[in-house]
Motif scaffolding. Structure first.
Motif, PDB file in Angstrom:
ATOM      1  N   UNK A 287      41.903  37.346  45.737  1.00 39.46           N
ATOM      2  CA  UNK A 287      40.743  37.249  46.626  1.00 39.46           C
ATOM      3  C   UNK A 287      40.855  36.034  47.535  1.00 39.46           C
ATOM      4  N   UNK A 288      41.360  34.935  46.996  1.00 41.63           N
ATOM      5  CA  UNK A 288      41.520  33.722  47.808  1.00 41.63           C
ATOM      6  C   UNK A 288      42.474  33.967  48.964  1.00 41.63           C
ATOM      7  N   UNK A 289      43.638  34.556  48.679  1.00 38.86           N
ATOM      8  CA  UNK A 289      44.611  34.805  49.729  1.00 38.86           C
ATOM      9  C   UNK A 289      44.100  35.839  50.731  1.00 38.86           C
ATOM     10  N   UNK A 290      43.482  36.896  50.236  1.00 34.44           N
ATOM     11  CA  UNK A 290      42.951  37.917  51.133  1.00 34.44           C
ATOM     12  C   UNK A 290      41.897  37.332  52.059  1.00 34.44           C
ATOM     13  N   UNK A 291      41.062  36.459  51.531  1.00 38.00           N
ATOM     14  CA  UNK A 291      40.018  35.816  52.338  1.00 38.00           C
ATOM     15  C   UNK A 291      40.635  34.912  53.404  1.00 38.00           C
ATOM     16  N   UNK A 292      41.666  34.162  53.032  1.00 35.92           N
ATOM     17  CA  UNK A 292      42.335  33.275  53.992  1.00 35.92           C
ATOM     18  C   UNK A 292      42.996  34.073  55.113  1.00 35.92           C
TER      19      UNK A 292
ATOM     20  N   UNK B 287      41.148  37.354  61.671  1.00 33.38           N
ATOM     21  CA  UNK B 287      39.839  37.919  62.028  1.00 33.38           C
ATOM     22  C   UNK B 287      39.750  39.398  61.640  1.00 33.38           C
ATOM     23  N   UNK B 288      40.102  39.677  60.391  1.00 34.75           N
ATOM     24  CA  UNK B 288      40.074  41.038  59.873  1.00 34.75           C
ATOM     25  C   UNK B 288      38.890  41.219  58.924  1.00 34.75           C
ATOM     26  N   UNK B 289      38.280  42.392  58.929  1.00 37.36           N
ATOM     27  CA  UNK B 289      37.284  42.681  57.890  1.00 37.36           C
ATOM     28  C   UNK B 289      37.975  42.713  56.541  1.00 37.36           C
ATOM     29  N   UNK B 290      37.284  42.266  55.503  1.00 38.93           N
ATOM     30  CA  UNK B 290      37.887  42.198  54.168  1.00 38.93           C
ATOM     31  C   UNK B 290      37.103  43.068  53.188  1.00 38.93           C
ATOM     32  N   UNK B 291      37.837  43.778  52.359  1.00 38.10           N
ATOM     33  CA  UNK B 291      37.246  44.591  51.307  1.00 38.10           C
ATOM     34  C   UNK B 291      37.517  43.891  49.982  1.00 38.10           C
ATOM     35  N   UNK B 292      36.469  43.437  49.314  1.00 38.56           N
ATOM     36  CA  UNK B 292      36.618  42.732  48.042  1.00 38.56           C
ATOM     37  C   UNK B 292      36.157  43.626  46.906  1.00 38.56           C
ATOM     38  N   UNK B 293      36.991  43.683  45.871  1.00 41.34           N
ATOM     39  CA  UNK B 293      36.617  44.519  44.737  1.00 41.34           C
ATOM     40  C   UNK B 293      35.441  43.914  43.985  1.00 41.34           C
TER      41      UNK B 293
ATOM     42  N   UNK C 207      53.874  30.662  41.037  1.00 40.80           N
ATOM     43  CA  UNK C 207      54.151  29.441  40.288  1.00 40.80           C
ATOM     44  C   UNK C 207      54.584  28.295  41.199  1.00 40.80           C
ATOM     45  N   UNK C 208      55.161  28.654  42.346  1.00 38.80           N
ATOM     46  CA  UNK C 208      55.708  27.640  43.251  1.00 38.80           C
ATOM     47  C   UNK C 208      54.958  27.535  44.577  1.00 38.80           C
ATOM     48  N   UNK C 209      54.368  28.630  44.990  1.00 35.59           N
ATOM     49  CA  UNK C 209      53.689  28.652  46.291  1.00 35.59           C
ATOM     50  C   UNK C 209      52.198  28.401  46.103  1.00 35.59           C
ATOM     51  N   UNK C 210      51.705  27.337  46.720  1.00 35.51           N
ATOM     52  CA  UNK C 210      50.277  27.016  46.673  1.00 35.51           C
ATOM     53  C   UNK C 210      49.708  27.213  48.078  1.00 35.51           C
ATOM     54  N   UNK C 211      49.305  28.452  48.378  1.00 29.99           N
ATOM     55  CA  UNK C 211      48.850  28.765  49.734  1.00 29.99           C
ATOM     56  C   UNK C 211      47.484  28.156  50.058  1.00 29.99           C
TER      57      UNK C 211
END
Length: 207
Positions: A18-23, A29-35, A184-188
């Motif tokens: 959810x964090x990455x999708x929101x970012x 500027x895309x609409x987001x669908x959150x489960x 484990x390595x990528x902190x977006x």
């Protein structure tokens, strides 16, 4: 058939979907669908007694995700508008194959295919992989009380199930790219450069 970019972010519990999708939603500027997660009335019962509550839990998730994606088709995809979601409908099978058994699993599979076979599929998937320690830290950090009773063995098995599922999807839907992110390595969240790399990869599939 998908008429506009449909991006799905996937990964096991606590991966940061959810964090990455929101970012990415903000970036492009895309609409987001959150489960719907916390609204599921069976979650707390499920984590305390999986055998008794798994079917109710999985059916609630399936019906809600089906409705969300059905609405997404009408609101965005059929009108040529890109959209991003923090899940792929396929996750219902990933979880149910582990939590359901016997006739309940057979019934669930039938209902799943009736509801989802004609839904649009994402044309790019972001898969966040992470090991157990990473997931446990993120789960603890977000502080959802119903996750306190989660069995770590269940979570470890889920990690393996996701790897197998993504391999299966790559074979079944070879035209759909799967971008794997090493959680484990990528902190977006904290590293802007690392997020920029992910965003650039997504942008390439939005042309």
């Amino acid at each position: 058939m998908t008429h506009a970019p449909f991006i799905a972010v996937e990964g096991p519990i606590g991966a940061g979907k959810t964090t990455l999708a929101t970012m990415l939603s903000t970036e492009f500027q895309l609409p987001i669908i959150k489960e719907i997660v916390e609204e599921n009335p069976f979650l707390d019962k499920f984590y305390r007694n999986m055998d008794d509550w798994s079917f109710q839990l999985e059916m609630f998730f399936l019906c809600n995700r089906y409705k969300q994606l059905e609405d997404t088709v009408m609101q965005y995809i059929d009108k040529g508008k890109p959209v991003i979601s923090d899940y792929h409908i396929y996750k219902n099978l990933i979880f149910s194959e582990r939590t359901l058994k016997g006739t309940k699993r057979d019934k669930y599979r039938q209902i799943y295919h009736v509801l989802t076979d004609d839904l649009p599929k994402p044309n790019v998937i972001l898969y966040i992989r992470a090991d157990l320690d990473t997931l446990l830290k993120r789960i603890d950090k977000r502080g959802r009380s119903f996750e306190d009773a989660m069995d770590t063995a269940y979570l470890q098995q889920l990690i393996e199930d996701y790897d197998e599922a993504m391999t299966s999807l790559a074979i079944r839907e070879p035209s759909t790219p799967i971008i794997t992110i090493d959680g484990n390595k990528v902190d977006f969240v904290e590293n802007k450069d690392q997020f920029a790399v992910i965003a650039l990869q997504v942008k390439e599939h939005m042309q």
